[in-house]
Design a protein around this motif. Structure first.
Motif, PDB file in Angstrom:
ATOM      1  N   ASP A 120       0.844  -1.210   0.000  1.00 54.83           N
ATOM      2  CA  ASP A 120       0.000   0.000   0.000  1.00 54.83           C
ATOM      3  C   ASP A 120       0.873   1.251   0.000  1.00 54.83           C
ATOM      4  O   ASP A 120       1.597   1.501   0.968  1.00 54.83           O
ATOM      5  N   PRO A 121       0.791   2.068  -1.063  1.00 54.05           N
ATOM      6  CA  PRO A 121       1.637   3.268  -1.115  1.00 54.05           C
ATOM      7  C   PRO A 121       1.294   4.275  -0.017  1.00 54.05           C
ATOM      8  O   PRO A 121       2.086   5.163   0.272  1.00 54.05           O
ATOM      9  N   GLU A 122       0.109   4.138   0.605  1.00 55.92           N
ATOM     10  CA  GLU A 122      -0.284   5.082   1.661  1.00 55.92           C
ATOM     11  C   GLU A 122      -0.361   4.416   3.036  1.00 55.92           C
ATOM     12  O   GLU A 122      -1.020   4.932   3.934  1.00 55.92           O
ATOM     13  N   ALA A 123       0.289   3.277   3.201  1.00 54.70           N
ATOM     14  CA  ALA A 123       0.146   2.527   4.465  1.00 54.70           C
ATOM     15  C   ALA A 123       0.663   3.329   5.656  1.00 54.70           C
ATOM     16  O   ALA A 123       0.092   3.256   6.748  1.00 54.70           O
ATOM     17  N   ASP A 124       1.753   4.062   5.480  1.00 57.22           N
ATOM     18  CA  ASP A 124       2.286   4.910   6.530  1.00 57.22           C
ATOM     19  C   ASP A 124       2.480   4.138   7.845  1.00 57.22           C
ATOM     20  O   ASP A 124       2.109   4.613   8.923  1.00 57.22           O
ATOM     21  N   GLY A 125       2.980   2.943   7.750  1.00 60.61           N
ATOM     22  CA  GLY A 125       3.286   2.145   8.940  1.00 60.61           C
ATOM     23  C   GLY A 125       2.129   1.305   9.450  1.00 60.61           C
ATOM     24  O   GLY A 125       2.316   0.441  10.301  1.00 60.61           O
ATOM     25  N   ASP A 126       0.899   1.554   8.946  1.00 65.66           N
ATOM     26  CA  ASP A 126      -0.252   0.766   9.392  1.00 65.66           C
ATOM     27  C   ASP A 126      -0.465  -0.369   8.389  1.00 65.66           C
ATOM     28  O   ASP A 126      -0.977  -0.159   7.298  1.00 65.66           O
ATOM     29  N   LEU A 127      -0.092  -1.578   8.778  1.00 60.59           N
ATOM     30  CA  LEU A 127      -0.059  -2.671   7.805  1.00 60.59           C
ATOM     31  C   LEU A 127      -1.277  -3.593   7.876  1.00 60.59           C
ATOM     32  O   LEU A 127      -1.290  -4.651   7.249  1.00 60.59           O
ATOM     33  N   ASP A 128      -2.304  -3.221   8.640  1.00 57.23           N
ATOM     34  CA  ASP A 128      -3.527  -4.034   8.700  1.00 57.23           C
ATOM     35  C   ASP A 128      -4.639  -3.408   7.864  1.00 57.23           C
ATOM     36  O   ASP A 128      -4.900  -2.206   7.959  1.00 57.23           O
ATOM     37  N   VAL A 129      -5.323  -4.245   7.066  1.00 53.42           N
ATOM     38  CA  VAL A 129      -6.598  -3.814   6.482  1.00 53.42           C
ATOM     39  C   VAL A 129      -7.623  -4.023   7.594  1.00 53.42           C
ATOM     40  O   VAL A 129      -7.824  -5.157   8.047  1.00 53.42           O
ATOM     41  N   PRO A 130      -8.255  -2.950   8.104  1.00 52.27           N
ATOM     42  CA  PRO A 130      -9.121  -3.113   9.275  1.00 52.27           C
ATOM     43  C   PRO A 130     -10.314  -4.021   8.987  1.00 52.27           C
ATOM     44  O   PRO A 130     -10.892  -3.974   7.899  1.00 52.27           O
ATOM     45  N   ASP A 131     -10.655  -4.841   9.972  1.00 50.60           N
ATOM     46  CA  ASP A 131     -11.774  -5.771   9.833  1.00 50.60           C
ATOM     47  C   ASP A 131     -13.084  -4.979   9.939  1.00 50.60           C
ATOM     48  O   ASP A 131     -13.365  -4.377  10.964  1.00 50.60           O
ATOM     49  N   PRO A 132     -13.903  -4.963   8.855  1.00 52.63           N
ATOM     50  CA  PRO A 132     -15.106  -4.119   8.868  1.00 52.63           C
ATOM     51  C   PRO A 132     -16.341  -4.820   9.434  1.00 52.63           C
ATOM     52  O   PRO A 132     -17.403  -4.220   9.532  1.00 52.63           O
ATOM     53  N   TYR A 133     -16.227  -6.103   9.806  1.00 51.82           N
ATOM     54  CA  TYR A 133     -17.391  -6.965  10.044  1.00 51.82           C
ATOM     55  C   TYR A 133     -18.334  -6.426  11.115  1.00 51.82           C
ATOM     56  O   TYR A 133     -19.548  -6.464  10.953  1.00 51.82           O
ATOM     57  N   TYR A 134     -17.783  -5.915  12.220  1.00 46.53           N
ATOM     58  CA  TYR A 134     -18.642  -5.463  13.316  1.00 46.53           C
ATOM     59  C   TYR A 134     -18.931  -3.963  13.282  1.00 46.53           C
ATOM     60  O   TYR A 134     -19.522  -3.425  14.210  1.00 46.53           O
TER      61      TYR A 134
END
Ligand code: 4NP
Length: 163
Positions: A120-134
Motif C-alpha cells: 500500500d503506497p499510503e500505508a504509513d506504517g499501518d499494515l492491517d486492512v481493518p476488519d469491517p465486520y462489526y
C-alpha cells in the motif's frame, strides 16, 4: 513451446466473506483489464472455518457493486497445501499472517507469505486492512479504498515475478 504455468495468488483474511473476497474481485477486474486472465489465477480464503461455503457479506457485496465489481466467491478455509501450491499468499492483517505462519515451515512462510498492505503506497506504517465486520458502512468503504489503491502495485510485483 509449452505455455508456462499460470501465477497463482491468494488473498487471505479471517472469515473470507469481507476483505479477501473484495481483494479477489478488485484484483480480478484489474487482471482482466490488462488481458492477463490466462496467466494469473486468483483465489481468496479465510484462516477461520465459520463461514465456509458462504457468499461474501451483503455489505461488502453492496460496496463493491457500487464500484462496478461483482463478488462471486464462496468462503473457504486456507490449508497448508494451498500455501505450498500458490506462488504468493497475501494476508489482510497481521493476525491472519500469524495464523498462516503456524501452518507451514519458516522457509515456506518466508517464501510465500506477505502482508497485503506492505504494497500500500499510503500505508504509513499501518499494515492491517481493518476488519469491517462489526462496524458500519464507512468501514466497508475504507476497506474498498485501501484495496483499490493497493491492487495495482501488487499486480506490478506479480508481473515482475513472472518474468
Ligand atoms: P473478514 O471479516 O475476515 O474480512 O471476512 C470477518 C468476517 C466474519 C467474522 C470476522 C471477520 N466473524 O467473526 O464471523
Amino acid at each position: 513451446m509449452a505455455p508456462s504455468k499460470p501465477f497463482e495468488i491468494c488473498f487471505v483474511c479471517l472469515g473470507n466473506i469481507c476483505r479477501s473476497p473484495l481483494a479477489e474481485g478488485v484484483f480480478q477486474s484489474l487482471v482482466i483489464d490488462k488481458g492477463l486472465e490466462n496467466q494469473i489465477i486468483i483465489h481468496s480464503a479465510g484462516t477461520g472455518h465459520w463461514h465456509v461455503g458462504a457468499p461474501p457479506d451483503a455489505r461488502m457485496q453492496a460496496t463493491a457493486r457500487k464500484k462496478g465489481i461483482q463478488l462471486t466467491s464462496r468462503a473457504q478455509q486456507i490449508q497448508a497445501g494451498d500455501i505450498r501450491r500458490f506462488d504468493l499468499v497475501l494476508a489482510m492483517d497481521q493476525s491472519n499472517l500469524q495464523a498462516m505462519e503456524y501452518l507451514v515451515s519458516p522457509e515456506m512462510a518466508g517464501k510465500k507469505l506477505r502482508l497485503f498492505r506492505s504494497f500500500d503506497p499510503e500505508a504509513d506504517g499501518d499494515l492491517d486492512v481493518p476488519d469491517p465486520y462489526y462496524g458500519g458502512d464507512a468501514g466497508f468503504e475504507h476497506v474498498f479504498q485501501i484495496v483499490h489503491r493497493t491492487c495495482p502495485p501488487i499486480l506490478d510485483f506479480v508481473k515482475s515475478q513472472m518474468e
